[in-house]
Design a protein around this motif. Structure first.
Motif, PDB file in Angstrom:
ATOM      1  N   LEU B  11       0.866  -1.177   0.000  1.00 30.76           N
ATOM      2  CA  LEU B  11       0.000   0.000   0.000  1.00 30.76           C
ATOM      3  C   LEU B  11       0.906   1.232   0.000  1.00 30.76           C
ATOM      4  CD1 LEU B  11      -2.560   1.651   0.335  1.00 30.76           C
ATOM      5  CD2 LEU B  11      -2.634   0.987   2.742  1.00 30.76           C
ATOM      6  N   VAL B  12       0.870   1.996  -1.098  1.00 28.67           N
ATOM      7  CA  VAL B  12       1.796   3.127  -1.250  1.00 28.67           C
ATOM      8  C   VAL B  12       1.216   4.396  -0.631  1.00 28.67           C
ATOM      9  CG1 VAL B  12       3.021   4.580  -2.904  1.00 28.67           C
ATOM     10  CG2 VAL B  12       2.790   2.116  -3.327  1.00 28.67           C
ATOM     11  N   ASP B  13      -0.005   4.748  -1.039  1.00 32.31           N
ATOM     12  CA  ASP B  13      -0.654   5.915  -0.450  1.00 32.31           C
ATOM     13  C   ASP B  13      -2.147   5.878  -0.730  1.00 32.31           C
ATOM     14  OD1 ASP B  13      -1.156   6.877  -3.037  1.00 32.31           O
ATOM     15  OD2 ASP B  13       0.708   8.014  -3.077  1.00 32.31           O
ATOM     16  N   PHE B  14      -2.851   6.841  -0.174  1.00 35.41           N
ATOM     17  CA  PHE B  14      -4.295   6.918  -0.434  1.00 35.41           C
ATOM     18  C   PHE B  14      -4.775   8.335  -0.200  1.00 35.41           C
ATOM     19  CE2 PHE B  14      -3.833   5.441   3.996  1.00 35.41           C
ATOM     20  CZ  PHE B  14      -4.486   6.461   4.674  1.00 35.41           C
ATOM     21  N   TYR B  15      -5.926   8.647  -0.775  1.00 34.60           N
ATOM     22  CA  TYR B  15      -6.602   9.903  -0.441  1.00 34.60           C
ATOM     23  C   TYR B  15      -8.099   9.682  -0.528  1.00 34.60           C
ATOM     24  CZ  TYR B  15      -6.939  10.548  -5.553  1.00 34.60           C
ATOM     25  OH  TYR B  15      -7.179  10.372  -6.896  1.00 34.60           O
ATOM     26  N   ASP B  16      -8.826  10.436   0.304  1.00 33.56           N
ATOM     27  CA  ASP B  16     -10.277  10.284   0.365  1.00 33.56           C
ATOM     28  C   ASP B  16     -10.946  10.917  -0.842  1.00 33.56           C
ATOM     29  OD1 ASP B  16     -10.192   8.924   2.741  1.00 33.56           O
ATOM     30  OD2 ASP B  16     -10.284  10.748   3.958  1.00 33.56           O
ATOM     31  N   ASP B  17     -12.099  10.381  -1.190  1.00 26.73           N
ATOM     32  CA  ASP B  17     -12.838  10.889  -2.340  1.00 26.73           C
ATOM     33  C   ASP B  17     -14.315  10.577  -2.135  1.00 26.73           C
ATOM     34  OD1 ASP B  17     -13.732  11.800  -4.737  1.00 26.73           O
ATOM     35  OD2 ASP B  17     -12.758  10.276  -5.957  1.00 26.73           O
ATOM     36  N   GLY B  18     -15.101  11.588  -1.812  1.00 27.58           N
ATOM     37  CA  GLY B  18     -16.529  11.356  -1.609  1.00 27.58           C
ATOM     38  C   GLY B  18     -16.792  10.689  -0.270  1.00 27.58           C
ATOM     39  N   GLU B  19     -18.042  10.195  -0.141  1.00 29.32           N
ATOM     40  CA  GLU B  19     -18.439   9.578   1.127  1.00 29.32           C
ATOM     41  C   GLU B  19     -17.848   8.183   1.249  1.00 29.32           C
ATOM     42  OE1 GLU B  19     -22.645   9.704   0.602  1.00 29.32           O
ATOM     43  OE2 GLU B  19     -22.895  11.350   2.021  1.00 29.32           O
ATOM     44  N   GLN B  20     -17.053   7.955   2.268  1.00 31.25           N
ATOM     45  CA  GLN B  20     -16.524   6.628   2.569  1.00 31.25           C
ATOM     46  C   GLN B  20     -15.883   5.964   1.364  1.00 31.25           C
ATOM     47  OE1 GLN B  20     -20.242   5.085   4.316  1.00 31.25           O
ATOM     48  NE2 GLN B  20     -18.976   4.683   6.119  1.00 31.25           N
ATOM     49  N   ALA B  21     -15.254   6.764   0.547  1.00 32.42           N
ATOM     50  CA  ALA B  21     -14.547   6.204  -0.602  1.00 32.42           C
ATOM     51  C   ALA B  21     -13.124   6.746  -0.599  1.00 32.42           C
ATOM     52  CB  ALA B  21     -15.248   6.565  -1.905  1.00 32.42           C
ATOM     53  N   ARG B  22     -12.206   5.953  -1.091  1.00 34.11           N
ATOM     54  CA  ARG B  22     -10.805   6.293  -0.985  1.00 34.11           C
ATOM     55  C   ARG B  22     -10.063   5.723  -2.198  1.00 34.11           C
ATOM     56  NH1 ARG B  22      -8.303   5.238   4.934  1.00 34.11           N
ATOM     57  NH2 ARG B  22      -9.483   7.110   5.424  1.00 34.11           N
ATOM     58  N   HIS B  23      -9.166   6.551  -2.726  1.00 31.69           N
ATOM     59  CA  HIS B  23      -8.276   6.052  -3.787  1.00 31.69           C
ATOM     60  C   HIS B  23      -7.049   5.442  -3.144  1.00 31.69           C
ATOM     61  CE1 HIS B  23     -10.015   7.939  -7.446  1.00 31.69           C
ATOM     62  NE2 HIS B  23     -10.570   8.721  -6.534  1.00 31.69           N
ATOM     63  N   PHE B  24      -6.731   4.240  -3.533  1.00 31.16           N
ATOM     64  CA  PHE B  24      -5.526   3.580  -3.010  1.00 31.16           C
ATOM     65  C   PHE B  24      -4.538   3.388  -4.146  1.00 31.16           C
ATOM     66  CE2 PHE B  24      -8.755   2.374   0.026  1.00 31.16           C
ATOM     67  CZ  PHE B  24      -8.090   2.467   1.248  1.00 31.16           C
ATOM     68  N   GLN B  25      -3.283   3.694  -3.846  1.00 33.83           N
ATOM     69  CA  GLN B  25      -2.231   3.335  -4.793  1.00 33.83           C
ATOM     70  C   GLN B  25      -1.469   2.147  -4.225  1.00 33.83           C
ATOM     71  OE1 GLN B  25       1.570   5.064  -7.304  1.00 33.83           O
ATOM     72  NE2 GLN B  25       0.880   6.212  -5.545  1.00 33.83           N
ATOM     73  N   PHE B  26      -1.254   1.147  -5.061  1.00 29.17           N
ATOM     74  CA  PHE B  26      -0.520  -0.047  -4.660  1.00 29.17           C
ATOM     75  C   PHE B  26       0.717  -0.201  -5.545  1.00 29.17           C
ATOM     76  CE2 PHE B  26      -5.095  -1.039  -3.955  1.00 29.17           C
ATOM     77  CZ  PHE B  26      -5.068  -1.162  -2.569  1.00 29.17           C
ATOM     78  N   ARG B  27       1.645  -1.000  -5.059  1.00 30.96           N
ATOM     79  CA  ARG B  27       2.845  -1.299  -5.848  1.00 30.96           C
ATOM     80  C   ARG B  27       3.106  -2.796  -5.771  1.00 30.96           C
ATOM     81  NH1 ARG B  27       8.592  -1.604  -4.845  1.00 30.96           N
ATOM     82  NH2 ARG B  27       8.190  -1.388  -2.609  1.00 30.96           N
ATOM     83  N   LEU B  28       3.205  -3.404  -6.946  1.00 27.69           N
ATOM     84  CA  LEU B  28       3.591  -4.819  -6.986  1.00 27.69           C
ATOM     85  C   LEU B  28       5.029  -4.933  -6.512  1.00 27.69           C
ATOM     86  CD1 LEU B  28       2.096  -5.589 -10.468  1.00 27.69           C
ATOM     87  CD2 LEU B  28       1.507  -6.862  -8.402  1.00 27.69           C
ATOM     88  N   LEU B  29       5.278  -5.822  -5.581  1.00 27.94           N
ATOM     89  CA  LEU B  29       6.620  -5.942  -5.031  1.00 27.94           C
ATOM     90  C   LEU B  29       7.476  -6.835  -5.917  1.00 27.94           C
ATOM     91  CD1 LEU B  29       5.740  -6.289  -1.275  1.00 27.94           C
ATOM     92  CD2 LEU B  29       6.736  -4.314  -2.430  1.00 27.94           C
ATOM     93  N   ASP B  30       8.696  -6.413  -6.145  1.00 29.58           N
ATOM     94  CA  ASP B  30       9.632  -7.267  -6.868  1.00 29.58           C
ATOM     95  C   ASP B  30       9.805  -8.550  -6.083  1.00 29.58           C
ATOM     96  OD1 ASP B  30      11.699  -4.521  -7.897  1.00 29.58           O
ATOM     97  OD2 ASP B  30      10.066  -5.525  -8.929  1.00 29.58           O
ATOM     98  N   LYS B 169     -20.506  12.684  -4.468  1.00 28.94           N
ATOM     99  CA  LYS B 169     -19.765  12.733  -5.747  1.00 28.94           C
ATOM    100  C   LYS B 169     -18.357  12.165  -5.562  1.00 28.94           C
ATOM    101  CE  LYS B 169     -19.996  17.048  -6.951  1.00 28.94           C
ATOM    102  NZ  LYS B 169     -19.860  18.289  -7.743  1.00 28.94           N
ATOM    103  N   MET B 170     -17.911  11.433  -6.540  1.00 28.13           N
ATOM    104  CA  MET B 170     -16.548  10.899  -6.500  1.00 28.13           C
ATOM    105  C   MET B 170     -15.829  11.267  -7.783  1.00 28.13           C
ATOM    106  SD  MET B 170     -17.310   7.080  -5.159  1.00 28.13           S
ATOM    107  CE  MET B 170     -18.568   6.850  -3.924  1.00 28.13           C
ATOM    108  N   LEU B 171     -14.538  11.085  -7.763  1.00 28.36           N
ATOM    109  CA  LEU B 171     -13.712  11.277  -8.951  1.00 28.36           C
ATOM    110  C   LEU B 171     -13.838  12.705  -9.491  1.00 28.36           C
ATOM    111  CD1 LEU B 171     -14.669   7.807 -10.311  1.00 28.36           C
ATOM    112  CD2 LEU B 171     -12.315   8.443  -9.784  1.00 28.36           C
ATOM    113  N   ASN B 172     -13.939  13.674  -8.580  1.00 30.87           N
ATOM    114  CA  ASN B 172     -14.044  15.068  -9.012  1.00 30.87           C
ATOM    115  C   ASN B 172     -12.824  15.524  -9.823  1.00 30.87           C
ATOM    116  OD1 ASN B 172     -16.554  15.449  -7.898  1.00 30.87           O
ATOM    117  ND2 ASN B 172     -15.743  16.081  -5.915  1.00 30.87           N
ATOM    118  N   PRO B 173     -11.597  15.257  -9.358  1.00 30.45           N
ATOM    119  CA  PRO B 173     -10.434  15.723 -10.148  1.00 30.45           C
ATOM    120  C   PRO B 173     -10.430  15.135 -11.554  1.00 30.45           C
ATOM    121  CG  PRO B 173      -9.750  14.973  -7.967  1.00 30.45           C
ATOM    122  CD  PRO B 173     -11.191  14.596  -8.131  1.00 30.45           C
ATOM    123  N   GLU B 174     -10.850  13.887 -11.661  1.00 30.12           N
ATOM    124  CA  GLU B 174     -10.864  13.244 -12.985  1.00 30.12           C
ATOM    125  C   GLU B 174     -11.843  13.962 -13.908  1.00 30.12           C
ATOM    126  OE1 GLU B 174     -10.689  11.717 -10.147  1.00 30.12           O
ATOM    127  OE2 GLU B 174      -8.991  10.331 -10.311  1.00 30.12           O
TER     128      GLU B 174
END
Lengths: 365, 293
Positions: B11-30, B169-174
């Motif tokens: 789990l690399v990072d995350f930020y909230d977006d809308g009600e109880q929703a969150r963007h997660f960034q993941f990284r596949l480990l070598d 509302k979600m994905l406002n920046p997009e």
């Protein structure tokens, strides 16, 4: 196919059990037969009774670990059983294994067990209670494509042995056998033909299946049938072709049965010194298991949001019978999902097994 | 052979977006590994998995594993890049997502995939395309719109988004990014509007006459994702408006345990959403639906 006369079943059992774990159906009491691990030479009489449970769990385990997470890596936990022989599998259950061989063709856990198995089939010479295998191309004689070896009872405690596969041929190398005569081979077909004639009239099943495939079963009837479903999973557990499963994460349990609280406690055995892997010592070791599930459970399709595409019991029983008898599955499997063993009728406390449901469908028309 | 064992991801990072929703960034480990067949787990042989992560199709999904809690399917909002980074929009809903929301960057999780059939990118490129997403159902469409906008690979592209309320509302920046290049209609079902000129009261279907007018002729392709009732209602409306049923694609959601067509949970008649979908053409999907869908 080579066919032999077997005068001593014990000699064959001894030979096959030499390099394999040996399993055979044991009759505990009338109506109570089950698969059991046999320690040679204590072979029970070869039973003609249908075991309560099919041989499904030998390949598709009722519960099994899929992998372990040690805090750093996910490690597949494949089973590695010794070679084993199922001695005396009836045609319905063999047909079901053949069906699941197709369904689980790409499943490593199923195949790890399946490739260790030698299947010795046994022809049924009399119908069993609730059975209708002849109607769904699953018996009473063992289908060639489903077994390595086939046994057929002849007179005077003699058996006809049909060698079907190369594996079966190899397995009997070294057993003193007499080639069977044409008369003995013909006797098999005569007895099987006679057995087919002994079955009760099951034309309501044929008609019920036709109605189901013509879309003539009303949702109202499925609802009425659904009311009788207790969601006990008896039918799906005993059905030899049912294959739905769920998965669950659990604490990883060590060899002595104690949960392993911290990943570091298993790291000594799980992780090679030179792998460079350093487990997260704060994270408990966990394992993912899969277990038999049932499409008749209310929560089978229920989502985290509590949206449920099959919230009504009627929808669920409709789905179950559709999965067993719909023509839609024929292109993939070449047959129906039902092998005519009748166990669903025997086990269902709500009286909505295959015979009851098909009669209801016909009567409702 | 099917592989049910996840690769390790961070789990690399995350930020909230809308009600109880969150963007997660993941990284596949070598060195994502699986052990060989060894029931005692004493001497695992570590072998690099060929996971297919570099060949993810837009609209496919992956199974996320939160160790000790369970697995659940999620769509990609950003496909894995060369460094193995990818993103998903997750709504906190059940046990797996609730546990995920309690985790911090650096946590090791698992992921299997990619699974399923993605959007028909070859068939939609260069066309007049209508995209309709409802709630977090816009998530599986983000990759499509991003790709089309970046490649400018369309004759016309319009996005219609529906949310229950301003807060949901979600994905406002997009959407704000897209509307610099293409028409975006934001529909708010309940409550106040925020004053933006492209925001309207109602559901996506309410703005359809205007949207279809803007296409002049009808759109060549329509992509739908969101609540099933919204998608099916929209598909019926569009067909009634003259859009071919074979020009409409939908992304279907179901509970899943395997993603490989064997656990049985995501059945729709004799189809499995995980392997026959999750994207379906409307004319193909309809015979599998109950008559009263």
């Amino acid at each position: 196919m080579q066919q032999y006369l077997v005068e001593s079943l014990k000699a064959l059992q001894d030979h096959l059990s030499r390099a394999r774990q040996f399993y055979q159906v044991v009759e505990a009491a009338p109506g109570d037969a089950h698969w059991q691990h046999i320690i040679p030479p204590a072979y029970p009489p070869l039973s003609a009774q249908k075991p309560q449970s099919s041989a499904k769990s030998f390949f598709f385990a009722e519960q099994e670990p899929l992998y372990v997470f040690d805090g750093q890596f996910f490690r597949e936990t494949l089973p590695s059983p010794e070679p084993f022989v199922l001695f005396g599998v009836q045609s319905c259950d063999l047909t079901a294994i053949h069906y699941q061989d197709l369904f689980f063709e790409q499943d490593v856990y199923y195949q790890a067990r399946r490739r260790q198995a030698l299947l010795v089939g046994i022809d049924c010479v009399h119908p069993c209670a609730q059975g209708f295998c002849y109607l769904v191309n699953a018996g009473p004689g063992v289908r060639d494509e489903t077994a390595d070896l086939i046994l057929h009872p002849l007179e005077d405690n003699q058996w006809l042995l049909v060698v079907v596969t190369a594996q079966g041929k190899e397995a009997i190398q070294g057993v003193a056998l007499t080639p069977a005569s044409a008369q003995e081979m013909n006797q098999r077909w005569e007895q099987l033909s006679h057995c087919e004639q002994e079955f009760d009239d099951h034309s309501y099943i044929t008609e019920g299946v036709e109605r189901l495939n013509r879309g003539e079963v009303s949702d109202a009837l499925w609802q009425r049938i659904g009311v009788q479903c207790l969601a006990c999973s008896g039918c799906t557990t005993l059905c030899p072709t049912c294959s739905c499963y769920g998965t669950q994460s659990q604490p990883f349990v060590s060899g002595d049965g104690e949960p392993v609280a911290k990943a570091v406690e298993v790291s000594g055995t799980l992780i090679k010194e030179d792998s460079g892997a350093a487990p997260n010592t704060e994270q408990p070791a966990t394992q993912q298991v899969r277990f038999w599930d049932s499409c008749l459970y209310e929560g089978f399709q229920r989502e985290a949001s509590f949206n449920n595409p099959s919230a009504q019991a009627g929808e669920r029983v409709k789905r179950f019978w559709y999965h067993k008898f719909s023509d839609d599955f024929l292109p993939e499997f070449g047959r129906y999902g039902c092998v005519g063993c009748g166990r669903c009728e025997q086990v269902c406390p709500g009286v909505i097994g295959v015979h009851s449901v098909m009669k209801r469908i016909v009567d409702d028309a | 052979m099917h592989n049910l064992t996840p690769s390790a991801i961070e789990l690399v990072d995350f930020y909230d977006d809308g009600e109880q929703a969150r963007h997660f960034q993941f990284r596949l480990l070598d060195g994502a590994v699986s052990a060989s067949a060894d029931p005692a787990l004493t001497e695992p042989t570590l072998t690099k998995q060929d996971t297919g992560w570099q060949k993810v199709q837009i609209g496919q999904f992956f199974m996320l594993n939160v160790p000790g809690v369970g697995e659940a399917p999620f769509t990609f909002t950003q496909m894995p890049d060369e460094q193995g980074h990818f993103r998903a929009l997750v709504r906190q809903m059940g046990a797996v997502t609730t546990a995920l929301f309690g985790l911090q960057p650096g946590q090791i999780l698992g992921a299997r995939g990619p699974y399923g059939i993605g959007w028909p990118m070859n068939e939609i490129s260069g066309k007049r395309i209508l995209v309709v997403g409802g709630g977090c159902g816009l998530a599986p469409l983000v990759g499509v719109v991003d790709h089309l906008v970046e490649q400018q690979n369309y004759t016309q592209l319009t996005v219609v988004y529906g949310a229950r309320s301003q807060q949901a509302k979600m994905l406002n920046p997009e959407r704000e990014r897209w509307q610099q290049f293409i028409p975006v209609f934001n529909m708010i079902e309940n409550g106040d509007l925020n004053g933006d000129e492209n925001e309207y009261h109602g559901r996506p279907i309410d703005i359809m006459p205007t949207v279809l007018d803007s296409f002049g002729e009808l759109p060549d392709v329509v992509l739908l994702a969101g609540p099933q009732v919204m998608m099916f209602g929209m598909a019926d409306y569009l067909v009634a408006s003259g859009v071919y049923d074979h020009a409409i694609y939908l992304s279907i959601e179901r509970r899943m345990h395997c993603g490989l067509g064997t656990c049985g949970h995501c059945y729709l008649k004799h189809q499995y959403i995980c392997t026959d979908g999750p994207t379906f053409r409307w004319d193909v999907l309809q015979p599998y639906l109950p008559e009263d869908h």
